[in-house]
Design an enzyme around this catalytic site. Structure first.
Site, PDB file in Angstrom:
ATOM      1  N   HIS A  52       4.019   8.866   2.868  1.00  0.00           N
ATOM      2  CA  HIS A  52       2.566   8.800   2.676  1.00  0.00           C
ATOM      3  C   HIS A  52       1.869   8.126   3.859  1.00  0.00           C
ATOM      4  O   HIS A  52       2.398   7.191   4.434  1.00  0.00           O
ATOM      5  CB  HIS A  52       2.266   7.997   1.408  1.00  0.00           C
ATOM      6  CG  HIS A  52       3.272   8.221   0.309  1.00  0.00           C
ATOM      7  ND1 HIS A  52       3.004   8.986  -0.784  1.00  0.00           N
ATOM      8  CD2 HIS A  52       4.556   7.828   0.179  1.00  0.00           C
ATOM      9  CE1 HIS A  52       4.074   9.031  -1.558  1.00  0.00           C
ATOM     10  NE2 HIS A  52       5.033   8.336  -1.002  1.00  0.00           N
ATOM     11  N   GLU A  89       5.375   1.305   1.678  1.00  0.00           N
ATOM     12  CA  GLU A  89       6.296   2.436   1.852  1.00  0.00           C
ATOM     13  C   GLU A  89       5.897   3.268   3.072  1.00  0.00           C
ATOM     14  O   GLU A  89       6.760   3.755   3.809  1.00  0.00           O
ATOM     15  CB  GLU A  89       6.276   3.315   0.592  1.00  0.00           C
ATOM     16  CG  GLU A  89       7.204   4.517   0.695  1.00  0.00           C
ATOM     17  CD  GLU A  89       6.984   5.522  -0.422  1.00  0.00           C
ATOM     18  OE1 GLU A  89       6.276   5.193  -1.396  1.00  0.00           O
ATOM     19  OE2 GLU A  89       7.521   6.639  -0.315  1.00  0.00           O
ATOM     20  N   HIS A 146      11.186   8.638   2.196  1.00  0.00           N
ATOM     21  CA  HIS A 146      10.441   7.812   1.246  1.00  0.00           C
ATOM     22  C   HIS A 146      11.237   6.573   0.859  1.00  0.00           C
ATOM     23  O   HIS A 146      12.444   6.487   1.099  1.00  0.00           O
ATOM     24  CB  HIS A 146      10.159   8.604  -0.039  1.00  0.00           C
ATOM     25  CG  HIS A 146       9.169   9.708   0.133  1.00  0.00           C
ATOM     26  ND1 HIS A 146       7.881   9.646  -0.340  1.00  0.00           N
ATOM     27  CD2 HIS A 146       9.284  10.905   0.755  1.00  0.00           C
ATOM     28  CE1 HIS A 146       7.237  10.766  -0.030  1.00  0.00           C
ATOM     29  NE2 HIS A 146       8.072  11.551   0.640  1.00  0.00           N
ATOM     30  N   GLU A 225      15.043   9.166  -0.860  1.00  0.00           N
ATOM     31  CA  GLU A 225      14.475   7.895  -1.340  1.00  0.00           C
ATOM     32  C   GLU A 225      15.498   6.851  -0.911  1.00  0.00           C
ATOM     33  O   GLU A 225      16.550   6.692  -1.533  1.00  0.00           O
ATOM     34  CB  GLU A 225      14.310   7.910  -2.870  1.00  0.00           C
ATOM     35  CG  GLU A 225      13.332   8.951  -3.392  1.00  0.00           C
ATOM     36  CD  GLU A 225      11.864   8.513  -3.283  1.00  0.00           C
ATOM     37  OE1 GLU A 225      11.594   7.446  -2.695  1.00  0.00           O
ATOM     38  OE2 GLU A 225      10.998   9.256  -3.777  1.00  0.00           O
TER      39      GLU A 225
HETATM   40 ZN    ZN Z   1       7.024   8.090  -1.501  1.00  0.00          ZN
END
Ligand code: ZN
Length: 260
Positions: A52, A89, A146, A225
């Site tokens: 993001h 993040e 992420h 992730e």
């Molecule tokens: Zn994310």
């Protein structure tokens, strides 16, 4: 944490993004694209999607706009999560992506990022753009980076998400994407990164059909992730330069294995 809870958490905190207008990219010629031991990725094109944008929380209307996500619509993007200490993040993904890009370029790859800044006054790109980013440039693969945000006591570790088999969307890329996911899982394990103890049955792999970033790709793709940012031990790794370098080194070795 069970799969549904993991999905809800991801939806709430760490929605995948996407970006998309493909810049003109000339495929390297045979001359410059020749693979050698020194440059095993010469002629290869890799898209890295660094999670993001940092400023997403400043643009709620733009971020909540619905966009195509592969047979349905979803919000353009989300804010992502952060550590308990407030390390975003977005910044984690950005820094890992930059190190990874450098490693792949050193091996001869042409690397395209879905965003080129990490700033509070920028937003997006939306998941549809991110999802399609590798398509028109004929990328060999796309990897989306992420950190997770599972507020569950003791939840820690990484997992790799590959697309499910969805007719007209991912049917052509899901086998190769699963292969890439397994290779990246092995590479992260070999680097000593713990496998998630809360997602996808604990084997470090998950398959999802609800992510535009994966659904809209025409090239093999996975989302990683890399840890749970809400977990103190994972956060320690994710906020350190050494920890991020280790993630990038592992991911790069996975890319080389996959394309080799
Ligand atoms: Zn994310």
């Amino acid at each position: 944490m069970n799969r549904i809870l993991a999905a809800l958490t991801a939806t709430a905190l760490c929605l995948p993004l996407g970006l998309g207008v493909a810049p003109a990219h000339a495929q390297p010629s045979g001359l410059t694209g020749e693979r050698t031991a020194a440059e095993p990725l010469a002629g290869r094109v890799v898209v890295i999607d660094p999670g993001h944008q940092l400023g997403n929380h400043n643009y709620p209307r733009k971020i909540n706009r619905l966009v195509p996500a592969g047979g349905f619509r979803k919000p353009c993007n989300s804010t992502g999560t952060e550590t308990r200490g407030g390390f975003p993040e977005a910044t984690f993904a950005w820094r890992v992506s930059r190190v990874l890009a450098g490693r792949l370029r050193a091996q001869g790859a042409h690397v395209v990022l879905t965003r080129t800044s990490n700033r509070q006054d920028r937003w997006g790109p939306c998941v549809d753009e991110r999802g399609r980013k590798g398509n028109r440039i004929g990328a060999d693969l796309k990897i989306s980076i992420h950190g997770d945000g599972a507020d569950v006591r003791g939840a820690h570790g990484f997992h790799v998400i590959a697309p499910t088999d969805r007719k007209k969307w991912t049917h052509d890329i899901y086998p190769a994407s699963r292969r890439l996911a397994k290779i990246e899982r092995s590479a992260l394990r070999a680097a000593g990164v713990p496998v998630a103890n809360y997602a996808a049955g604990g084997d470090g792999l998950d398959y999802r059909g609800d992510l535009g970033t994966l659904n809209l790709s025409d090239v093999p793709t996975v989302m990683v992730e890399l840890g749970n940012m809400r977990n103190v031990r994972d956060a320690h790794r994710m906020t350190s330069r050494k920890g991020r370098a280790a993630y990038a080194r592992a991911l790069a070795s996975g890319v080389i294995s996959f394309l080799g």
